[in-house]
Design an enzyme around this catalytic site. Sequence first.
Site, short mmCIF file in Angstrom:
data_model
loop_
_atom_site.label_atom_id
_atom_site.label_comp_id
_atom_site.label_asym_id
_atom_site.label_seq_id
_atom_site.Cartn_x
_atom_site.Cartn_y
_atom_site.Cartn_z
N ASP A 56 0.10 15.85 -5.61
CA ASP A 56 0.70 17.02 -4.49
C ASP A 56 -0.85 18.18 -4.51
OD1 ASP A 56 3.39 17.27 -4.47
OD2 ASP A 56 4.19 18.32 -6.15
N GLY A 90 1.05 -0.71 0.04
CA GLY A 90 -0.07 -0.33 0.42
C GLY A 90 0.60 0.84 -0.02
N SER A 91 1.46 1.37 1.78
CA SER A 91 2.63 2.70 1.24
C SER A 91 3.80 2.30 0.10
CB SER A 91 3.23 2.54 2.28
OG SER A 91 2.20 2.69 3.30
N GLU A 119 -4.37 8.36 0.08
CA GLU A 119 -3.52 9.24 -0.34
C GLU A 119 -2.48 9.30 0.44
OE1 GLU A 119 -4.95 9.59 -2.93
OE2 GLU A 119 -4.17 11.58 -3.61
N ARG A 127 -3.23 15.37 -2.35
CA ARG A 127 -3.36 15.66 -0.73
C ARG A 127 -4.34 17.15 -0.25
NH1 ARG A 127 2.69 13.14 -0.79
NH2 ARG A 127 1.67 10.61 -0.59
N GLY A 166 -21.36 12.45 25.55
CA GLY A 166 -21.64 11.65 26.65
C GLY A 166 -22.38 10.08 25.56
#
Lengths: 411, 369
Positions: free
Chosen positions: A262, A144-145, A388, A265, A364
């Site tokens: 660029d 993935g990364s 991303e 993101r 709550g």
Amino acid sequence: MIDFELEPQVLNQLKMYHMVSEQMMRPISRDCDEHEHQKPTQFYESMWAASAAAADIQIGHDKSKKPDASKPAAPRRANLLTVLSTEELCWGDAGLYLSTPNPGLGGAAVMAAGTPDQKERFLKRFKEGKPKWGAMAITEPGFGSDSSAVATTATRDGDNWVLDGTKIFVTAGQMAAEKSDGFVVVWATVDRSAGRAGIKPFIVEHNTPGMSVTRVENKLGIRASDTAMIVLDNCRIPLDQILGSAEVRKEGGFKDVMATFDATRPIVAAMALGVGRAALDFVRDFLKQQNVAIRYGISPRRLTAVERDFMEMEVQLQAARLLTWRAAWMLDTGKRNSLEASMAKAKAGLAVTLITQKAVELLGPLGYSRKILVEKWMRDAKINDIFEGTQQINMIIIARRILNYSSKELN
Amino acid sequence: MIDFELSEEQQMIRDSVGAFARDEIRPAARPADESGAIPAPLVAKAWQFGFVSGAIPEKFGGGGDARSAVTGAIVAEELGFGDLSIAIHVLAPRLFAYPIVDMGTDDQRAKYLKRFSGADFAAATAAVMEPRFDFDLSALQVSARRDGGGFVLNGAKCYVPLAAESDSMLVYAATDAAKGFAGVDGFIVPRAAAGVTVSEREKNMGLKALATYELTLKDCRVGADARVGGDKGIDFSRLMSQSRVAFAALGVGVMNAAFEYARDYAKERKAFGVPIATKQAIAFILADMAIEIDAARLLVWEAAFKLDKGGDGLRESYLAKNYVAQSALKLTDNGVQVLGGHGYIREHPVEMWLRNARGFSAIDGIATV
Ligand SMILES: Cc1cc2nc3c(=O)[nH]c(=O)nc-3n(C[C@H](O)[C@H](O)[C@H](O)COP(=O)(O)OP(=O)(O)OC[C@H]3O[C@@H](n4cnc5c(N)ncnc54)[C@H](O)[C@@H]3O)c2cc1C
């Protein structure tokens, strides 16, 4: 000259987006969350009609247009307007925003890597006919990364490229590949030995034989958006459907992925802002109803825990927003923004994750209940810290830039 | 229309003040922290920049510059980058002069502003803070009671910079405690006035180079003409918003100092055969510092921009200052951590920045843009 003011025209435009959010998204928000794979077709139709009427805003660096010397250049603002409208729409519903028929990330890739002719050829469909989707597929089961690990291959065979491999987590993949006349931008390697330089984007048209959607994921949040697994099995596409050049250069195609980031993101950061603001607005209104005042200006040591928490949410959101605006503004003014885009994404992704979690806490038992949308926003928010580029990946990018390190030195 | 670019003039100011901070203030910071004294020639040199005189109307010999909180924030950040104590010291006369420029009567302007147009540093100050844990700008306990034509001031102030060397100071007191910010007035009080006692110099954890004092007011009588702005009074809320912007900007400067120092150190220092900056645990700290500096700076600029546009900027400046109070502490602590044991030693400036940064949560009101 430093300026933080949005002019009336822009504010008016944003009001329109806000109306879309309020009237078209919020009413179906819960239902789409509870019925994950049900398609809100009426919503698609309305959004399609609305977007056809709107000007085509182009994101990213605009290298195509030569300035006309005879006219004073109107400042380019496409990216700023995009992050502003994205925030507004994700205030409505981030999942529905991602499911809106449009070129999506596929379009961003075409804009970043395509030739002028390809831009025209592949994007004009979004101004005509029935609703369509674009999608982008990089991620695979094996990574993935680390997007340099693309294992999907593109092999030249006569007048065709032949694609083979498996892509996962493709946003709007099902809509783009099978349920509309859209396309999927598939990143594949033409030369595994060349590493990053061999990775290229290819346009795969909807219903191309050899491409199939084999799975649609069930998710924590943004359930209105389909997240598809796409298998490419001997999938043949015409030669001219590689975006940009097929040549494997040292500094090659991978730069295009980065250029896409660029621009995208800051948009993901803006998505986070929208969800965060939804939660913040809800909490603010709720506290007001309960007659809990937020006292700005008093001694910080006299603030209640609730006031402190609320102010922290508020200022974190604003900090993320300003970083996001700056990243978009830099693109519009032709400045390199990789560092600032990652800063915006990292800050917004994390800040809004925490803001929405805090919102559930502050309310709550009500916050935890599915009667209201706050718990959903907490689930929706989390994705912005993952796709991303995860939080960590963006931190690596920032660190490399500030330390002047290569990816070899810091990884 | 959204714009993040400084004007050419602001860029020039940033460059020149930045160079002064880096080349002249920074080297003086550690010795000043140790000795408690700021060299007079440095203060004199800072004076030449016109940080105070620039905004004094031409009529009184000043620069007559239109003031901008954004520009003020840019200047404060650069000075804070140099050293927080020295920055507050050289800006202190503003605390007295600016409220009179903005809100004083014609007589007050004529009487008090000329002194700031000379060639030499003119010490002056304001007494804002009070020695209580829940000290609150919107609920001052120093009181000003009307008495005949004048006022009688009572109560205690603390963190009054340069009180011992200032002939006059501006004392903020509640004329109507029920009204919050709106019930506060500023009074011009000569240090020599009856009922005024300036303490020994305060001893604090940080800001050791900055001379601050406690001030006791016991039935201190001043005339009606001592009230800044006369019957119209002052806009204390606005003054405090300006102060918060200044403090927040100073804090961004301190954050940036810690960041640069830690970043450079981390690239040099090796552990396990590699620079520590190549380890994610360190690199991510530095990346986070970089994000927080930019985030804080933009919050400060936005608050300053609101003030420049005539808004009250109360919420923005309050949030920005509190944000910086937290981040400056976190970042300077990071600075010490990145240097490890060496960060704990007074050879390096990071421990001083940590001590100074802790002050942002305690201190309010004694700097302005
Ligand atoms: C809802 C959804 C929609 C998506 N849409 C798309 C899409 O449209 N197109 C597409 O191509 N992809 C898409 N993705 C994929 C997404 O971009 C990836 O999930 C993301 O990049 C992370 O990859 P991974 O899941 O494989 O995690 P991994 O890469 O396995 O990472 C796991 C963890 O390790 C951390 N990590 C990884 N490398 C490092 C490192 N070097 N240093 C420190 N930490 C590290 C990560 O931060 C993470 O916390 C989508 C994902 C989701 C969930």
